[in-house]
Design a protein around this motif. Structure first.
Motif, PDB file in Angstrom:
ATOM      1  N   PRO A  31       0.830  -1.210   0.000  1.00  0.00           N
ATOM      2  CA  PRO A  31       0.000   0.000   0.000  1.00  0.00           C
ATOM      3  C   PRO A  31       0.865   1.261   0.000  1.00  0.00           C
ATOM      4  O   PRO A  31       2.050   1.230   0.344  1.00  0.00           O
ATOM      5  CB  PRO A  31      -0.799  -0.120   1.303  1.00  0.00           C
ATOM      6  N   GLN A  32       0.270   2.367  -0.339  1.00  0.00           N
ATOM      7  CA  GLN A  32       0.964   3.649  -0.362  1.00  0.00           C
ATOM      8  C   GLN A  32       0.415   4.540   0.750  1.00  0.00           C
ATOM      9  O   GLN A  32      -0.712   4.360   1.221  1.00  0.00           O
ATOM     10  CB  GLN A  32       0.772   4.336  -1.720  1.00  0.00           C
ATOM     11  N   ARG A  33       1.228   5.493   1.139  1.00  0.00           N
ATOM     12  CA  ARG A  33       0.798   6.456   2.152  1.00  0.00           C
ATOM     13  C   ARG A  33      -0.474   7.169   1.669  1.00  0.00           C
ATOM     14  O   ARG A  33      -0.565   7.612   0.532  1.00  0.00           O
ATOM     15  CB  ARG A  33       1.901   7.482   2.393  1.00  0.00           C
ATOM     16  N   GLY A  34      -1.452   7.249   2.549  1.00  0.00           N
ATOM     17  CA  GLY A  34      -2.714   7.899   2.208  1.00  0.00           C
ATOM     18  C   GLY A  34      -3.803   6.935   1.779  1.00  0.00           C
ATOM     19  O   GLY A  34      -4.983   7.307   1.752  1.00  0.00           O
ATOM     20  N   ASP A  35      -3.419   5.675   1.438  1.00  0.00           N
ATOM     21  CA  ASP A  35      -4.430   4.682   1.063  1.00  0.00           C
ATOM     22  C   ASP A  35      -5.350   4.387   2.255  1.00  0.00           C
ATOM     23  O   ASP A  35      -4.889   4.341   3.407  1.00  0.00           O
ATOM     24  CB  ASP A  35      -3.770   3.369   0.614  1.00  0.00           C
ATOM     25  N   ARG A  36      -6.618   4.147   1.948  1.00  0.00           N
ATOM     26  CA  ARG A  36      -7.545   3.700   2.979  1.00  0.00           C
ATOM     27  C   ARG A  36      -7.772   2.208   2.809  1.00  0.00           C
ATOM     28  O   ARG A  36      -8.082   1.750   1.717  1.00  0.00           O
ATOM     29  CB  ARG A  36      -8.863   4.469   2.894  1.00  0.00           C
ATOM     30  N   LEU A  37      -7.590   1.489   3.916  1.00  0.00           N
ATOM     31  CA  LEU A  37      -7.647   0.037   3.868  1.00  0.00           C
ATOM     32  C   LEU A  37      -8.741  -0.496   4.786  1.00  0.00           C
ATOM     33  O   LEU A  37      -8.983   0.054   5.870  1.00  0.00           O
ATOM     34  CB  LEU A  37      -6.313  -0.563   4.320  1.00  0.00           C
ATOM     35  N   SER A  38      -9.383  -1.581   4.331  1.00  0.00           N
ATOM     36  CA  SER A  38     -10.269  -2.341   5.214  1.00  0.00           C
ATOM     37  C   SER A  38      -9.409  -3.385   5.914  1.00  0.00           C
ATOM     38  O   SER A  38      -8.778  -4.225   5.259  1.00  0.00           O
ATOM     39  CB  SER A  38     -11.373  -3.024   4.405  1.00  0.00           C
ATOM     40  N   LEU A  39      -9.355  -3.312   7.225  1.00  0.00           N
ATOM     41  CA  LEU A  39      -8.512  -4.206   8.012  1.00  0.00           C
ATOM     42  C   LEU A  39      -9.381  -5.162   8.822  1.00  0.00           C
ATOM     43  O   LEU A  39     -10.295  -4.731   9.525  1.00  0.00           O
ATOM     44  CB  LEU A  39      -7.611  -3.400   8.941  1.00  0.00           C
ATOM     45  N   LYS A  40      -9.074  -6.433   8.699  1.00  0.00           N
ATOM     46  CA  LYS A  40      -9.830  -7.467   9.410  1.00  0.00           C
ATOM     47  C   LYS A  40      -9.056  -7.904  10.649  1.00  0.00           C
ATOM     48  O   LYS A  40      -7.868  -8.240  10.571  1.00  0.00           O
ATOM     49  CB  LYS A  40     -10.086  -8.663   8.497  1.00  0.00           C
ATOM     50  N   PHE A  41      -9.720  -7.906  11.790  1.00  0.00           N
ATOM     51  CA  PHE A  41      -9.121  -8.296  13.057  1.00  0.00           C
ATOM     52  C   PHE A  41      -9.449  -9.771  13.341  1.00  0.00           C
ATOM     53  O   PHE A  41     -10.589 -10.196  13.171  1.00  0.00           O
ATOM     54  CB  PHE A  41      -9.672  -7.445  14.201  1.00  0.00           C
ATOM     55  N   ASN A  42      -8.440 -10.513  13.783  1.00  0.00           N
ATOM     56  CA  ASN A  42      -8.690 -11.872  14.258  1.00  0.00           C
ATOM     57  C   ASN A  42      -9.244 -11.750  15.678  1.00  0.00           C
ATOM     58  O   ASN A  42      -8.488 -11.565  16.639  1.00  0.00           O
ATOM     59  CB  ASN A  42      -7.399 -12.680  14.246  1.00  0.00           C
ATOM     60  N   LEU A  43     -10.556 -11.829  15.800  1.00  0.00           N
ATOM     61  CA  LEU A  43     -11.205 -11.569  17.079  1.00  0.00           C
ATOM     62  C   LEU A  43     -10.859 -12.606  18.141  1.00  0.00           C
ATOM     63  O   LEU A  43     -11.024 -12.358  19.333  1.00  0.00           O
ATOM     64  CB  LEU A  43     -12.721 -11.477  16.890  1.00  0.00           C
ATOM     65  N   ASP A  44     -10.382 -13.782  17.705  1.00  0.00           N
ATOM     66  CA  ASP A  44      -9.955 -14.791  18.676  1.00  0.00           C
ATOM     67  C   ASP A  44      -8.667 -14.377  19.382  1.00  0.00           C
ATOM     68  O   ASP A  44      -8.296 -14.963  20.405  1.00  0.00           O
ATOM     69  CB  ASP A  44      -9.736 -16.138  17.984  1.00  0.00           C
ATOM     70  N   LYS A  45      -7.959 -13.383  18.824  1.00  0.00           N
ATOM     71  CA  LYS A  45      -6.690 -12.925  19.394  1.00  0.00           C
ATOM     72  C   LYS A  45      -6.821 -11.558  20.066  1.00  0.00           C
ATOM     73  O   LYS A  45      -5.827 -10.906  20.371  1.00  0.00           O
ATOM     74  CB  LYS A  45      -5.620 -12.845  18.291  1.00  0.00           C
TER      75      LYS A  45
END
Length: 366
Positions: free
Chosen positions: A338-352
């Motif tokens: 990714p590049q600076r300024g990109d907006r990302l959808s981030l998925k969290f491992n909720l078990d952790k």
């Protein structure tokens, strides 16, 4: 070789308490690491074991012997300092032999031990040199050799690698571990470097403000930290912590809702509306490609890339919430950049996911 046992050790300097109620038992032959931020008391504990500091209260045993009132020279321990403390006017051989000579050991035995130690530390070709003719890594090995030659019951190492450059530190750390496996001498090692702690230790003692926070194996400390301080201190990069408010829908993280597992929901249900700190390690967050994304996918937040740090086999992203100073580190592979300024959808491992009390830092979940 011997066990080391501390029972409720306290050390005060006038009105300042350096260590408070320190209790642990090191079995014979194990390698324990004391780790924590500067000023946490780890060097004071080491110096107290060595006899360079006297405990204000509590009991200290080496083997089965109570040593509180026994002077340092009679405790049969060997200490390696951060600055090596070599005698500049002596050769390598003389430095290694010095402790044995002070104990009036037979000269033939001294010569035999010096040669044996020199071989084990690859110092044979340096025996006639003086410290100023050696590199930092070579001086460090001479200091270790002097300690090993004494054949003490306990090794005490006070940040011995901190003066070395990165590559030499890595090499010497491996040599230290190999030496301990060969010699089997009870070893207590002080460092503020969590990588050294994780790679060297049989057990880690995490300290903060003079008190023990947790004792455990490296894997236990990393995967099951007892509080926020331990969680964020151990690990590289460290665990992320972000403030969040618990709601009926999940956690409100800077205006975005992060669903939580049912086990978390049940535990925190009486505390709806209260704020907590959420913890998650960078490797437990992943990028969701737009082609893979499903509407309403649980465990996703949208963040903006602030800094991209390529590290060779992996990439570290420093991401932030729009309109907030909160930062999340994300560890990803090199196939996406990714590049600076990109907006990302981030998925969290909720078990952790970890939940900490925002005021005390105590772990509430899991």
């Amino acid at each position: 070789m011997a066990t080391v046992r501390l029972e409720n050790i306290k050390r005060r300097f006038n009105n300042v308490t350096a260590i408070e109620d320190v209790t642990f038992h090191i079995p014979d032959g194990e390698f324990w690491v004391l780790v924590g931020p500067s000023g946490c008391g780890k060097s004071t504990i080491l110096r107290t074991i060595a006899g360079l500091e006297m405990a204000t209260s509590g009991k200290l045993y080496i083997g089965e012997k109570l040593v509180n009132n026994i002077p340092a020279r009679q405790r049969d321990v060997a200490m390696v300092f951060q600055n090596y403390a070599l005698y500049p006017h002596m050769t390598v051989a003389q430095n290694i032999a010095f402790g044995l000579q002070m104990r009036k050991v037979d000269p033939n035995i001294i010569q035999e031990r010096v040669m044996s130690v020199a071989r084990s530390l690859s110092l044979e070709h340096l025996l006639e040199r003086k410290p100023k003719q050696l590199s930092g890594g070579q001086q460090q090995r001479v200091a270790l050799g002097r300690a090993i030659a004494r054949e003490p019951q306990v090794f005490l190492l006070d940040e011995p690698l901190s003066n070395l450059d990165a590559q030499l530190r890595d090499d010497t750390r491996a040599e230290l571990k190999q030496l301990h496996q060969e010699l089997g001498i009870t070893t207590i090692y002080v460092t503020h470097d969590q990588v050294e702690a994780m790679t060297l230790a049989d057990k880690i003692v995490v300290l903060n403000r003079g008190r023990i926070q947790q004792i455990g194996t490296p894997n236990t400390i990393y995967s099951q930290p007892t509080n926020r301080m331990v969680a964020t201190f151990l690990g590289s990069p460290s665990m992320n912590t972000v403030p969040a408010k618990f709601t009926s829908n999940g956690f409100d993280v800077v205006g975005q809702i992060l669903p939580c597992p049912n086990s978390v929901r049940e535990k925190l249900r009486p505390r709806i509306g209260q704020s907590f700190d959420l913890g998650i390690r960078p490797e437990h967050i992943s990028i969701v490609e737009s082609s893979e994304r499903e509407e309403g996918e649980p465990g996703e937040l949208t963040l903006e890339v602030k800094v991209v740090e390529p590290l060779g086999r992996e990439t570290l992203l420093r991401t932030g919430f729009p309109g907030s100073s909160a930062i999340l580190n994300v560890q990803i592979g090199t196939d996406i950049l990714p590049q600076r300024g990109d907006r990302l959808s981030l998925k969290f491992n909720l078990d952790k996911l970890f939940v900490f009390d925002s005021a005390t830092g105590d772990k509430l979940y899991p």
